[in-house]
Design a protein around this motif. Structure first.
Motif, short mmCIF file in Angstrom:
data_model
loop_
_atom_site.label_atom_id
_atom_site.label_comp_id
_atom_site.label_asym_id
_atom_site.label_seq_id
_atom_site.Cartn_x
_atom_site.Cartn_y
_atom_site.Cartn_z
N ILE A 277 7.28 4.31 -5.00
CA ILE A 277 7.34 2.93 -4.55
C ILE A 277 8.51 2.82 -3.58
CG2 ILE A 277 7.64 0.52 -5.22
CD1 ILE A 277 6.49 1.29 -7.97
N PRO A 278 8.27 2.54 -2.31
CA PRO A 278 9.39 2.44 -1.35
C PRO A 278 10.15 1.12 -1.52
CG PRO A 278 7.33 1.95 -0.26
CD PRO A 278 6.96 2.36 -1.65
N ALA B 158 -1.51 -1.72 -10.14
CA ALA B 158 -0.36 -2.58 -10.48
C ALA B 158 0.90 -2.10 -9.79
CB ALA B 158 -0.16 -2.61 -11.99
N TYR B 159 1.11 -0.79 -9.75
CA TYR B 159 2.29 -0.24 -9.08
C TYR B 159 2.25 -0.53 -7.58
CZ TYR B 159 3.92 2.41 -13.17
OH TYR B 159 4.41 2.78 -14.40
N GLN B 160 1.07 -0.63 -7.01
CA GLN B 160 0.94 -0.92 -5.59
C GLN B 160 1.42 -2.33 -5.23
OE1 GLN B 160 -3.24 0.02 -5.00
NE2 GLN B 160 -2.70 1.91 -3.95
N MET C 193 0.84 -1.20 0.00
CA MET C 193 0.00 0.00 0.00
C MET C 193 0.87 1.24 0.00
SD MET C 193 -3.10 -0.72 -0.37
CE MET C 193 -3.78 0.87 0.02
N LEU C 194 0.64 2.10 -0.97
CA LEU C 194 1.42 3.33 -1.07
C LEU C 194 0.63 4.52 -0.54
CD1 LEU C 194 2.87 2.85 -4.64
CD2 LEU C 194 3.91 2.26 -2.47
N MET C 195 -0.53 4.73 -1.08
CA MET C 195 -1.40 5.83 -0.70
C MET C 195 -2.76 5.55 -1.33
SD MET C 195 0.26 8.77 -3.14
CE MET C 195 1.93 8.36 -2.67
#
Length: 440
Positions: free
Chosen positions: A435-436, A212-214, A6-8
């Protein structure tokens, strides 16, 4: 490998646009609205397109298997034996007729798409019947689907062309002209309900890319993993690819690869990830949108200054193109506005046009937004924008990676042209998706 990260919230990533898909207005597994929309396009848009192209009649030859690209735009997608569809003006009235094989004419007439369906006996010839019809009305300019520049207007085969020339004879053969201008005028304009469908499809396209980026886990996830996730979303929703399936989506965390497939390159810290993705709804309307992410190195919380400069410069180019997109403006001038920003911000040159029409194909019929710096000079770049046209377009910034290979940010969005100018189908991406990198 993909793992949920989870990013935001999607609302934040979408720049305030609500990406929740819980109240979907369309079911893409339901029957297509195309039959009714097609009727309206023929009735409302085609007569004006023919008048602007200065033609009296448009003739389309259809057949089984290797059919004309525009067959299902005019209603002859189910042709078995050779059929001829004609749209024409008679006594200043717009009319339509099909010369259809007898085995198909009843079903065609029941559709109510054309004014008249003339049944042709199995031993007869639809082309000969159409030629007699041309002579009866003494049409002066008859468009046929041959074109040097537009594949969508180039559906007449060589054998069909020979049959047609022989049938109309020496008096009318010189009156057969390319349908290129007509097809351009007709296909480039979309009805409001078509724009609404594309608007929702754009919302899906962007939201899925963000989702997808998450899932990305730096050091484990590959570009191909991200592409596979998006393929799964398409399958679940009942939509298909906007272009060649092997190259959609194009997920690229490394150097520029142009139109290509996603590879097994592992996504790592410091990567700028590009996803170029499009979906096709009801086998008809398509999207073409890019979303970009940046992989933060461990213990970093913000984008480094150089990457942020590249990103903001690309957005600046996008804004210049957006502001230039007005009715009556040439496509080449939109490209010039964007490339002026590229030069001012120090971008490397790029080979791609600023933008292109999108709708029935990812690269649809309409003005090309290119050609100002001899990049892909196409005749369509001299065409002017008009209300109802839909485009995908980019803001570019390109630089050299440490290994000397080029990397380009191409912030691609979709718009419709209105009387006031361009209007985004969905709010554009404003910030890189972060993306961390996972800590041990």
């Amino acid at each position: 490998m993909l793992k949920p990260v989870m990013l935001m919230s999607l609302a934040v990533i979408c720049g305030g646009y609500q990406c929740s898909l819980s109240a979907a207005p369309y079911d893409f597994k339901a029957p297509s609205p195309w039959p009714e929309i097609r009727k309206q396009r023929i009735a409302d848009l085609l007569p004006n397109a023919m008048q602007r192209a200065d033609i009296d009649a448009w003739l389309i030859v259809c057949r089984e298997n290797n059919n004309d690209p525009l067959a299902d735009h005019v209603g002859c997608e189910n042709a078995g034996q050779t059929a001829v569809f004609m749209f024409y003006f008679a006594q200043e009235q717009f009319r339509s007729i099909a010369f259809s094989p007898s085995g198909e004419s009843t079903a065609l007439a029941e559709l109510g798409l054309l004014d008249n369906v003339e049944s042709i006996p199995r031993a007869g010839s639809a082309i000969q019947s159409a030629a007699a019809f041309i002579a009866k009305h003494d049409f002066k300019a008859i468009a046929i689907n041959i074109s040097d520049s537009n594949a969508q207007a180039d559906g007449l085969s060589f054998s069909q062309y020979r049959q047609l020339i022989a049938a109309v004879g020496p008096k009318y053969a010189p009156r057969l002209i390319s349908s290129d201008t007509l097809v351009y005028e007709w296909l480039s304009i979309k009805l409001p309900q078509e724009v609404d469908i594309m608007r929702y499809a754009a919302k899906l396209t962007a939201a899925w890319q963000i989702e997808a980026y998450q899932q990305v886990v730096p050091g484990e996830t590959t570009d191909a993993d991200v592409a596979a996730f998006l393929k799964q979303k398409m399958q679940q929703a009942g939509v298909t690819d906007a272009w060649a399936p092997d190259q959609n989506p194009n997920v690229n965390s490394g150097t520029d690869r142009g139109h290509s497939h996603a590879t097994n390159r592992i996504i790592t810290a410091g990567d700028v990830i590009q996803t170029d993705f499009g979906i096709r709804l009801w086998d008809r309307w398509v999207t073409d949108i890019q979303r970009f992410a940046y992989v933060l190195p461990a213990n970093e919380t913000k984008v480094p200054e150089d990457i942020l400069y590249y990103w903001n410069s690309a957005k600046q180019g996008r804004e210049a193109a957006y502001q230039a997109m007005q009715p009556g403006v040439k496509g080449v001038d939109v490209d010039a506005a964007q490339r002026t920003v590229m030069e001012a911000t120090g971008s490397l040159p790029v080979m791609w046009s600023t933008g292109h029409p999108v709708g029935y194909e990812a690269h649809d019929t309409g003005p090309n937004l290119g050609g100002s710096k001899a990049v892909s000079v196409r005749p369509a770049s001299q065409k002017t924008l008009a209300e109802g046209m839909t485009f995908a377009f980019d803001g570019f910034y390109s630089w050299f990676l440490p290994d000397g290979s080029p990397k380009t940010i191409s912030v691609e969005e979709m718009v419709v042209i209105t009387a006031e100018g361009a209007e985004y189908l969905i709010p554009p991406q404003q910030d890189l998706i972060l993306i961390p990198t996972q800590r041990n």
